[in-house]
Design a protein around this motif. Structure first.
Motif, PDB file in Angstrom:
ATOM      1  N   TYR A   1     -33.126 -25.975 -21.668  1.00  0.00           N
ATOM      2  CA  TYR A   1     -33.401 -25.098 -20.519  1.00  0.00           C
ATOM      3  C   TYR A   1     -32.670 -25.622 -19.276  1.00  0.00           C
ATOM      4  CZ  TYR A   1     -37.758 -24.396 -23.190  1.00  0.00           C
ATOM      5  OH  TYR A   1     -38.698 -24.170 -24.152  1.00  0.00           O
ATOM      6  N   GLU A   2     -32.629 -24.763 -18.273  1.00  0.00           N
ATOM      7  CA  GLU A   2     -32.227 -25.257 -16.961  1.00  0.00           C
ATOM      8  C   GLU A   2     -33.282 -26.292 -16.542  1.00  0.00           C
ATOM      9  OE1 GLU A   2     -33.091 -22.901 -13.415  1.00  0.00           O
ATOM     10  OE2 GLU A   2     -34.164 -21.477 -14.693  1.00  0.00           O
ATOM     11  N   TYR A   3     -32.861 -27.285 -15.791  1.00  0.00           N
ATOM     12  CA  TYR A   3     -33.802 -28.306 -15.337  1.00  0.00           C
ATOM     13  C   TYR A   3     -34.379 -27.880 -13.993  1.00  0.00           C
ATOM     14  CZ  TYR A   3     -35.519 -32.702 -13.451  1.00  0.00           C
ATOM     15  OH  TYR A   3     -36.307 -33.669 -12.892  1.00  0.00           O
TER      16      TYR A   3
ATOM     17  N   ARG B   1     -55.353 -34.327 -23.036  1.00  0.00           N
ATOM     18  CA  ARG B   1     -54.383 -34.347 -24.138  1.00  0.00           C
ATOM     19  C   ARG B   1     -53.730 -32.986 -24.347  1.00  0.00           C
ATOM     20  NH1 ARG B   1     -57.887 -37.112 -28.651  1.00  0.00           N
ATOM     21  NH2 ARG B   1     -56.490 -36.001 -30.038  1.00  0.00           N
ATOM     22  N   ARG B   2     -54.324 -31.944 -23.773  1.00  0.00           N
ATOM     23  CA  ARG B   2     -53.793 -30.590 -23.882  1.00  0.00           C
ATOM     24  C   ARG B   2     -53.383 -30.261 -25.311  1.00  0.00           C
ATOM     25  NH1 ARG B   2     -52.758 -28.146 -19.606  1.00  0.00           N
ATOM     26  NH2 ARG B   2     -51.159 -26.863 -20.534  1.00  0.00           N
ATOM     27  N   LEU B   3     -54.349 -30.415 -26.204  1.00  0.00           N
ATOM     28  CA  LEU B   3     -53.993 -30.252 -27.608  1.00  0.00           C
ATOM     29  C   LEU B   3     -54.068 -28.820 -28.108  1.00  0.00           C
ATOM     30  CD1 LEU B   3     -55.401 -33.162 -29.742  1.00  0.00           C
ATOM     31  CD2 LEU B   3     -53.046 -32.474 -29.403  1.00  0.00           C
TER      32      LEU B   3
ATOM     33  N   GLY C   1     -41.316 -30.052 -10.245  1.00  0.00           N
ATOM     34  CA  GLY C   1     -42.653 -30.090 -10.842  1.00  0.00           C
ATOM     35  C   GLY C   1     -43.271 -28.705 -11.054  1.00  0.00           C
ATOM     36  N   SER C   2     -44.544 -28.721 -11.431  1.00  0.00           N
ATOM     37  CA  SER C   2     -45.224 -27.447 -11.720  1.00  0.00           C
ATOM     38  C   SER C   2     -46.253 -27.142 -10.634  1.00  0.00           C
ATOM     39  CB  SER C   2     -45.925 -27.523 -13.079  1.00  0.00           C
ATOM     40  OG  SER C   2     -47.034 -28.392 -12.986  1.00  0.00           O
ATOM     41  N   LEU C   3     -46.679 -25.887 -10.592  1.00  0.00           N
ATOM     42  CA  LEU C   3     -47.712 -25.483  -9.630  1.00  0.00           C
ATOM     43  C   LEU C   3     -48.970 -26.330  -9.845  1.00  0.00           C
ATOM     44  CD1 LEU C   3     -48.723 -23.488  -7.456  1.00  0.00           C
ATOM     45  CD2 LEU C   3     -49.313 -21.904  -9.288  1.00  0.00           C
TER      46      LEU C   3
ATOM     47  N   LYS D   1     -44.800 -34.558 -21.855  1.00  0.00           N
ATOM     48  CA  LYS D   1     -45.139 -34.149 -23.223  1.00  0.00           C
ATOM     49  C   LYS D   1     -46.010 -32.917 -23.149  1.00  0.00           C
ATOM     50  CE  LYS D   1     -45.180 -38.162 -26.292  1.00  0.00           C
ATOM     51  NZ  LYS D   1     -44.387 -39.141 -25.600  1.00  0.00           N
ATOM     52  N   GLY D   2     -45.806 -31.970 -24.067  1.00  0.00           N
ATOM     53  CA  GLY D   2     -46.664 -30.787 -24.127  1.00  0.00           C
ATOM     54  C   GLY D   2     -47.119 -30.589 -25.548  1.00  0.00           C
ATOM     55  N   GLY D   3     -47.755 -29.451 -25.814  1.00  0.00           N
ATOM     56  CA  GLY D   3     -48.236 -29.157 -27.148  1.00  0.00           C
ATOM     57  C   GLY D   3     -47.106 -29.078 -28.159  1.00  0.00           C
ATOM     58  N   PHE D   4     -45.931 -28.656 -27.713  1.00  0.00           N
ATOM     59  CA  PHE D   4     -44.795 -28.425 -28.599  1.00  0.00           C
ATOM     60  C   PHE D   4     -44.041 -29.713 -28.925  1.00  0.00           C
ATOM     61  CE2 PHE D   4     -40.260 -27.550 -29.052  1.00  0.00           C
ATOM     62  CZ  PHE D   4     -40.200 -26.455 -29.897  1.00  0.00           C
ATOM     63  N   GLY D   5     -43.901 -30.543 -27.934  1.00  0.00           N
ATOM     64  CA  GLY D   5     -43.126 -31.761 -28.166  1.00  0.00           C
ATOM     65  C   GLY D   5     -42.893 -32.508 -26.872  1.00  0.00           C
TER      66      GLY D   5
ATOM     67  N   ILE E   1     -37.894 -16.336 -13.822  1.00  0.00           N
ATOM     68  CA  ILE E   1     -38.161 -16.738 -15.210  1.00  0.00           C
ATOM     69  C   ILE E   1     -37.172 -17.842 -15.570  1.00  0.00           C
ATOM     70  CG2 ILE E   1     -38.054 -15.978 -17.632  1.00  0.00           C
ATOM     71  CD1 ILE E   1     -39.146 -13.296 -16.778  1.00  0.00           C
ATOM     72  N   ILE E   2     -37.681 -18.873 -16.195  1.00  0.00           N
ATOM     73  CA  ILE E   2     -36.837 -20.024 -16.551  1.00  0.00           C
ATOM     74  C   ILE E   2     -35.668 -19.572 -17.417  1.00  0.00           C
ATOM     75  CG2 ILE E   2     -38.022 -20.669 -18.693  1.00  0.00           C
ATOM     76  CD1 ILE E   2     -37.334 -23.340 -16.223  1.00  0.00           C
ATOM     77  N   CYS E   3     -34.534 -20.222 -17.238  1.00  0.00           N
ATOM     78  CA  CYS E   3     -33.354 -19.838 -18.012  1.00  0.00           C
ATOM     79  C   CYS E   3     -33.231 -20.749 -19.234  1.00  0.00           C
ATOM     80  CB  CYS E   3     -32.143 -19.982 -17.081  1.00  0.00           C
ATOM     81  SG  CYS E   3     -30.622 -19.621 -17.880  1.00  0.00           S
TER      82      CYS E   3
ATOM     83  N   ALA F   1     -42.359 -20.318 -17.156  1.00  0.00           N
ATOM     84  CA  ALA F   1     -41.774 -21.026 -18.305  1.00  0.00           C
ATOM     85  C   ALA F   1     -42.707 -20.967 -19.511  1.00  0.00           C
ATOM     86  CB  ALA F   1     -41.520 -22.480 -17.908  1.00  0.00           C
ATOM     87  N   ASP F   2     -42.279 -21.582 -20.602  1.00  0.00           N
ATOM     88  CA  ASP F   2     -43.067 -21.750 -21.821  1.00  0.00           C
ATOM     89  C   ASP F   2     -43.417 -20.408 -22.477  1.00  0.00           C
ATOM     90  OD1 ASP F   2     -44.388 -22.910 -23.851  1.00  0.00           O
ATOM     91  OD2 ASP F   2     -45.771 -24.090 -22.641  1.00  0.00           O
ATOM     92  N   PHE F   3     -42.438 -19.818 -23.129  1.00  0.00           N
ATOM     93  CA  PHE F   3     -42.623 -18.519 -23.789  1.00  0.00           C
ATOM     94  C   PHE F   3     -42.946 -18.672 -25.282  1.00  0.00           C
ATOM     95  CE2 PHE F   3     -41.550 -15.012 -20.851  1.00  0.00           C
ATOM     96  CZ  PHE F   3     -41.326 -15.783 -19.708  1.00  0.00           C
TER      97      PHE F   3
ATOM     98  N   ILE G   1     -34.559 -30.817 -22.038  1.00  0.00           N
ATOM     99  CA  ILE G   1     -34.479 -30.613 -23.498  1.00  0.00           C
ATOM    100  C   ILE G   1     -35.853 -30.867 -24.108  1.00  0.00           C
ATOM    101  CG2 ILE G   1     -33.377 -31.390 -25.638  1.00  0.00           C
ATOM    102  CD1 ILE G   1     -30.981 -32.278 -23.907  1.00  0.00           C
ATOM    103  N   LYS G   2     -36.369 -29.821 -24.772  1.00  0.00           N
ATOM    104  CA  LYS G   2     -37.671 -29.957 -25.449  1.00  0.00           C
ATOM    105  C   LYS G   2     -37.407 -30.297 -26.902  1.00  0.00           C
ATOM    106  CE  LYS G   2     -41.154 -27.036 -23.422  1.00  0.00           C
ATOM    107  NZ  LYS G   2     -42.030 -25.866 -23.530  1.00  0.00           N
ATOM    108  N   ARG G   3     -37.944 -31.404 -27.350  1.00  0.00           N
ATOM    109  CA  ARG G   3     -37.743 -31.806 -28.749  1.00  0.00           C
ATOM    110  C   ARG G   3     -39.075 -31.705 -29.476  1.00  0.00           C
ATOM    111  NH1 ARG G   3     -35.702 -37.826 -30.674  1.00  0.00           N
ATOM    112  NH2 ARG G   3     -35.115 -37.227 -32.794  1.00  0.00           N
TER     113      ARG G   3
ATOM    114  N   SER H   1     -51.074 -22.497 -14.480  1.00  0.00           N
ATOM    115  CA  SER H   1     -50.318 -23.159 -13.402  1.00  0.00           C
ATOM    116  C   SER H   1     -49.359 -24.232 -13.921  1.00  0.00           C
ATOM    117  CB  SER H   1     -51.286 -23.746 -12.369  1.00  0.00           C
ATOM    118  OG  SER H   1     -52.179 -24.627 -12.991  1.00  0.00           O
ATOM    119  N   SER H   2     -49.571 -24.740 -15.151  1.00  0.00           N
ATOM    120  CA  SER H   2     -48.630 -25.736 -15.700  1.00  0.00           C
ATOM    121  C   SER H   2     -47.334 -25.075 -16.136  1.00  0.00           C
ATOM    122  CB  SER H   2     -49.213 -26.430 -16.926  1.00  0.00           C
ATOM    123  OG  SER H   2     -50.341 -27.113 -16.599  1.00  0.00           O
ATOM    124  N   ASN H   3     -47.405 -23.786 -16.410  1.00  0.00           N
ATOM    125  CA  ASN H   3     -46.204 -23.081 -16.882  1.00  0.00           C
ATOM    126  C   ASN H   3     -45.467 -22.376 -15.744  1.00  0.00           C
ATOM    127  OD1 ASN H   3     -46.461 -23.951 -19.484  1.00  0.00           O
ATOM    128  ND2 ASN H   3     -47.698 -22.206 -20.150  1.00  0.00           N
TER     129      ASN H   3
END
Ligand SMILES: Nc1ncnc2c1ncn2[C@@H]1O[C@H](COP(=O)(O)OP(=O)(O)OP(=O)(O)O)[C@@H](O)[C@H]1O
Length: 513
Positions: free
Chosen positions: A281-283, A132-134, A287-289, A197-201, A248-250, A357-359, A217-219, A343-345
């Motif tokens: 963000y840029e898309y 759940r990565r809460l 995927g992630s590492l 889905k992440g911790g933020f939204g 670094i993600i834009c 990503a994910d600052f 788009i992170k909501r 590695s998810s970021n």
């Protein structure tokens, strides 16, 4: 977010001891041990796992379960024993050391196995929480008065957020999008546009109608408009737009939708209510590492992934990210600490270049001290720097620690914390009796790396028989990673040295074609 005080009280009631205080003392003593340094360090890492685990016991789903509560009886006594043992390593005469050496080794083994028996609760907990990565904030080690500490005049996270709010007002946060624009870009946030889905939204793929740009788009979750998530939003929109680096993600911009509410009772004023917070963000399409190393859908382990197939690609990825961290630390007037490197970021763009990503947890340091006192410990399970968790001072060395864990993950193909048998088999397929006790990647791999047996921990899924150059490159990565995850920040290499070592490792891997 957990309140440090309330949480400590409840955990104390559960276990019958000031667990947070004891764990802190053990870790502190491990940092200053003069003898049995390795054993003390190992004990500190295990004990820290308990600190990471305990906050989750308060979850109403978990706490009442007898299979969780029962094994914790006696934890306080074991921690006291561990503390005494680590304290006994602070300073001894040579003669005393010779006499007690054997007994000390037995005691370490004994305490270690007792700690392991508490950690048996962990697979059950982590099953619930890692998936759940809460909760990413672990306050268990914060001193009890931390929550009432006054903010320092510069450098605190709340002060940082205030500054960030000002930056937002001055329009340095990238483009301003309207909610209608972003709704149109995502077909009104349709289910089939959801990426994850992440911790933020929730994250959606979108196409901006104005210029056809493909965006992510992170909501933010609706029920998280204030508090920690709002802070993460402010941190991200205040810091990320000012960073320009190929790895670094834009961040294109953001959207804050507010509506005014008129209070009918005196003093008849209007108040602004935040309804929506979104970041654009840029898309990055590949995927992630974490997805690639651990086979997370839509990148199952059977799919062809360059990350999974090539050492050169893996080292290139590490080098790209290390350069991004070097940029954060060395090329900004106020060094930036990411605080959640994992590695998810690390995302891959269309050309398979890695993007950090994910600052949302990031902070800027005070330039004179190159540190900051944040108001909470951030990070992801398995990547958190023990020293920082104890001292509650954030320094750039914490990103070096977390990056060291990522390096080990890339080298072994195993998770930062693992407990599943399949993970153990992935690398150590010679083990007949897989360890069912959860393991920390650094703890499992360091003994092999230190004696020059890196080949034993390399991810066998790439090549069953690595070439001599691949082995040499892997050894350089492993030795560097081992120094990055040292307990004391001052013993870790500077990020520029990490970059230089990865450049040398890449050169070796390239020569193999
Ligand atoms: N810019 C992006 N382009 C493509 N996919 C993205 C982008 N940003 C995030 N994602 C994907 O969206 C999902 C959720 O990401 P998010 O950053 O919200 O959560 P997380 O990093 O997995 O967790 P947490 O924020 O709790 O650490 C992940 O699968 C991530 O790979």
């Amino acid at each position: 977010m957990w309140s440090g005080l309330g949480q400590a009280a409840t955990v104390a009631q559960l276990v019958g001891a000031d667990v947070g205080g004891l764990i802190s003392m053990i870790m502190q003593a491990a940092l200053t041990a003069q003898q049995n340094k390795k054993e003390c360090e190992q004990l500190a890492r295990r004990v820290f796992m308990i600190a990471e685990l305990l906050p989750h016991l308060q979850d109403p789903e978990v706490m009442p379960r007898p299979e969780v509560r029962r094994p914790l009886a006696g934890l306080g006594d074991t921690l006291r024993e561990a503390h005494e043992l680590v304290m006994s390593c602070q300073g001894m005469t040579m003669v005393y050391r010779l006499v007690t050496a054997g007994r000390q080794a037995d005691k370490f083994r004994d305490v270690q196995s007792k700690i392991d028996s508490y950690l048996l609760v962990f697979p059950f907990i982590s099953h619930i929480y890692i998936t759940r990565r809460l909760d990413r904030i672990y306050n268990i080690l914060l001193p009890n008065d931390m929550s009432t500490m006054p903010s320092p005049s510069s450098g605190s996270h709340s002060h940082e957020v205030e500054l960030q709010a000002k930056v937002v007002l001055h329009g340095d946060e990238g483009e301003k999008f309207t909610f209608a624009e972003l709704a149109a870009a995502t077909n009104n946030f349709a289910d089939d546009r959801e990426i994850g889905k992440g911790g933020f939204g929730t994250v959606y793929i979108g196409y901006l109608l104005s210029d056809g740009r493909e965006v992510a788009i992170k909501r933010m979750h609706k029920d998280e408009m204030h508090g920690t998530m709002a802070k993460e939003f402010l941190a991200e929109v205040a810091i990320l737009p000012s960073l320009r680096h190929e790895h670094i993600i834009c961040l294109y911009g953001s959207c804050v939708l507010e509506h005014e509410k008129r209070q009918l009772l005196p003093p008849f004023r209007k108040i602004k209510m935040v309804e929506e917070r979104l970041i654009v963000y840029e898309y990055t399409k590949n995927g992630s590492l974490h997805d690639h190393l651990h086979g997370t859908p839509p990148w199952p382990s059977s799919s062809s992934s360059p990350v999974r197939a090539s050492w050169k690609m893996r080292i290139e990825t590490l080098l790209g990210v290390s350069r991004a961290i070097e940029y954060l630390q060395c090329y900004n007037e106020r060094p930036v600490i990411h605080r959640d490197i994992n590695s998810s970021n690390i995302l891959f763009d269309a050309t398979w270049a890695p993007r950090l990503a994910d600052f949302g947890a990031s902070v800027r340091c005070d330039p004179s001290t190159r540190s900051v006192r944040p108001d909470a410990i951030y990070g992801t399970f398995g990547y958190i720097d023990l020293e920082c968790a104890m001292s509650v001072i954030a320094k750039p060395t914490i990103d070096v620690y977390s990056f060291g864990v990522v390096m080990l993950e890339v080298l072994t193909g195993m998770r930062a914390l693992f407990y599943q048998e399949e993970d153990v088999h992935k690398v150590f397929n010679c083990w007949e009796d897989p360890n069912t006790i959860p393991a920390i990647l650094a703890e499992v791999t360091l003994p092999f790396i230190e004696v020059g047996e890196v080949w034993k921990v390399m991810d066998r899924r790439l090549t069953p028989e690595p070439t001599a150059r691949q082995l040499e490159a892997a050894d350089l990565v492993a030795q560097t990673a081992a120094r990055c995850v040292r307990l004391r920040g001052e013993d870790r290499p500077a990020i520029s040295e990490v970059v230089a070592n990865l450049e040398a490792a890449l050169e070796l891997a390239r020569r193999d074609g």
